[in-house]
Write an enzyme that holds these catalytic residues in place. Structure first.
Site, PDB file in Angstrom:
ATOM      1  N   CYS A   9     -17.340  31.600 -29.828  1.00  0.00           N
ATOM      2  CA  CYS A   9     -17.460  31.084 -28.453  1.00  0.00           C
ATOM      3  C   CYS A   9     -18.156  29.718 -28.389  1.00  0.00           C
ATOM      4  O   CYS A   9     -18.110  29.050 -27.355  1.00  0.00           O
ATOM      5  CB  CYS A   9     -18.192  32.091 -27.579  1.00  0.00           C
ATOM      6  SG  CYS A   9     -17.326  33.650 -27.454  1.00  0.00           S
ATOM      7  N   HIS A  57     -21.409  28.488 -21.366  1.00  0.00           N
ATOM      8  CA  HIS A  57     -20.298  29.332 -21.828  1.00  0.00           C
ATOM      9  C   HIS A  57     -20.169  30.515 -20.870  1.00  0.00           C
ATOM     10  O   HIS A  57     -21.138  31.220 -20.602  1.00  0.00           O
ATOM     11  CB  HIS A  57     -20.602  29.812 -23.250  1.00  0.00           C
ATOM     12  CG  HIS A  57     -19.732  30.930 -23.697  1.00  0.00           C
ATOM     13  ND1 HIS A  57     -18.365  30.910 -23.567  1.00  0.00           N
ATOM     14  CD2 HIS A  57     -20.037  32.129 -24.272  1.00  0.00           C
ATOM     15  CE1 HIS A  57     -17.862  32.034 -24.046  1.00  0.00           C
ATOM     16  NE2 HIS A  57     -18.859  32.786 -24.473  1.00  0.00           N
ATOM     17  N   ASN A  89     -14.209  36.029 -20.300  1.00  0.00           N
ATOM     18  CA  ASN A  89     -14.690  35.222 -21.430  1.00  0.00           C
ATOM     19  C   ASN A  89     -13.480  34.768 -22.251  1.00  0.00           C
ATOM     20  O   ASN A  89     -12.857  35.571 -22.934  1.00  0.00           O
ATOM     21  CB  ASN A  89     -15.643  36.087 -22.272  1.00  0.00           C
ATOM     22  CG  ASN A  89     -16.230  35.334 -23.453  1.00  0.00           C
ATOM     23  OD1 ASN A  89     -15.783  34.238 -23.787  1.00  0.00           O
ATOM     24  ND2 ASN A  89     -17.207  35.934 -24.099  1.00  0.00           N
TER      25      ASN A  89
END
Ligand code: COA
Length: 326
Positions: A112, A253, A283
């Site tokens: 990520c 994020h 996500n």
């Protein structure tokens, strides 16, 4: 010399998978998902869409905004852990798709945190004077690569998408001010895809043991993500002599609303200073920050001269913070 972001672009697949749709797939419900994660829906790539397709579309939109031809790009860096193939790099497929003939292209694997790692790598290249323009992309298709659609603990969290920026080396005070990257490989098995690689090679037993699917220690990841995104954000601000009040927009994020809210609060940032779209996309790993950056940019939430702070956390563990003068 600085690397200035002169164009942003994003692409998310058309298909929307809502929490109510998920109720029909696993034993979950909309209220649980919204309360625990803030996610309402996510996008799922069509069967014939590849990660390189999502990445190429986002790249083309960023190039269009920048007013730059693909042939003027010197390097393409794609942050992804769900590429079209284990190798070669998805960046090479993007290079061919968009016709960036003179660019060299490579992927960055930092889960990520992939976009911020890719951005730092391209920034170093430009600031070293080795090229004039770079394309930096975050792109993922988790839905077809590592999601176990029978595991309610993880399948509700992720989505597919891509975002991109065009960087140009320019004199002046605007552009990437600094990037701060960190890793701690002691926590590999807190968030990872065990198979199939060299350690666990393809086998029927491995499939039955669900090795190709994402494994996560959710509670530990949650705590680390909040702590590390807070620390690295402070590090990036301090390195440039700024504090939270100076931040025009914080783009964390987009893992989960509770992680974002806890981080924003610890940084003493206001809700207005923090950009959130995790409710719409879930996500999307390396794609969350460039998608958010593009939405904020096109939505007029970033003005010329603003200080934009980005922070990421992901498997590895990896984490990073980047400060940009827009
Ligand atoms: N729907 C309904 N119930 C669910 C569920 C779902 N989708 N997923 C888990 N549950 C259940 C669990 O089975 C557990 O039930 P039990 O108490 O009967 O055993 C209960 O909900 C609580 O589970 P728990 O894991 O303690 O929940 P949590 O409050 O810690 O929230 C996460 C789980 C995953 C949302 C949270 O840990 C988190 O956000 N972690 C970070 C994840 C992340 O962002 N990863 C990527 C980082 S880059």
């Amino acid at each position: 010399m600085k690397s200035r972001i002169i164009g942003t672009g994003s692409y998310t697949p058309e298909k929307v998978l809502t929490n109510y749709d998920l109720e029909k797939i696993v034993d979950t419900n909309n209220d649980w998902i919204v309360a625990r994660t803030g996610i309402e829906e996510r996008r799922i790539a069509a069967d014939d869409e590849l990660t390189s397709d999502l990445a190429s579309r986002a790249a083309e939109r960023a190039l269009e905004m920048a007013g730059v031809s693909a042939e003027d790009i010197d390097v393409i860096v794609v942050g992804t852990i769900t590429g079209d193939y284990p190798w070669p790099a998805t960046a090479c497929i993007v290079q061919a798709n968009i016709g960036a003939k003179k660019a060299h292209a490579y992927d960055v694997s930092a889960a990520c945190s992939g976009f911020l790692y890719a951005l730092a790598s391209a920034d170093d290249f430009l600031v070293a004077g080795r090229g004039k323009r770079a394309l930096v992309i975050g792109a993922e298709i988790f839905s077809r690569s590592c999601i176990d659609w029978t595991d309610r603990n993880t399948c509700v969290l992720f989505g597919d998408g891509a975002g991109a920026v065009v960087l140009e080396a320019q004199e002046g005070d605007k552009g990437v001010l600094s990037s701060h990257l960190h890793s701690d490989g002691n926590y590999v098995d807190f968030l990872y895809q065990p198979g199939f690689g060299v350690k666990h090679q393809p086998s029927l037993e491995g499939l039955e043991a669900k090795l190709p699917f994402l494994k996560m220690n959710g509670n530990e990841v949650y705590k680390f993500a909040v702590r590390m995104m807070t620390e690295v954000s402070k590090e990036a601000l301090k390195a440039n002599g700024y504090s939270s009040e100076d931040v025009g927009l914080f783009i964390p994020h987009q893992a989960n609303l509770r992680i974002l809210e806890a981080t924003t609060k610890r940084l003493k940032l206001t809700d207005e200073q923090s950009f959130i779209n995790v409710n719409k996309y879930g996500n999307t790993s390396a794609a969350t920050i460039p998608i958010a950056l593009d939405e904020a940019n096109r939505g007029g939430q970033i003005k010329a001269g603003d200080l934009v702070l980005m922070a990421a956390f992901g498997g590895g563990f990896t984490w990073g913070g980047t400060l940009v003068r827009w």
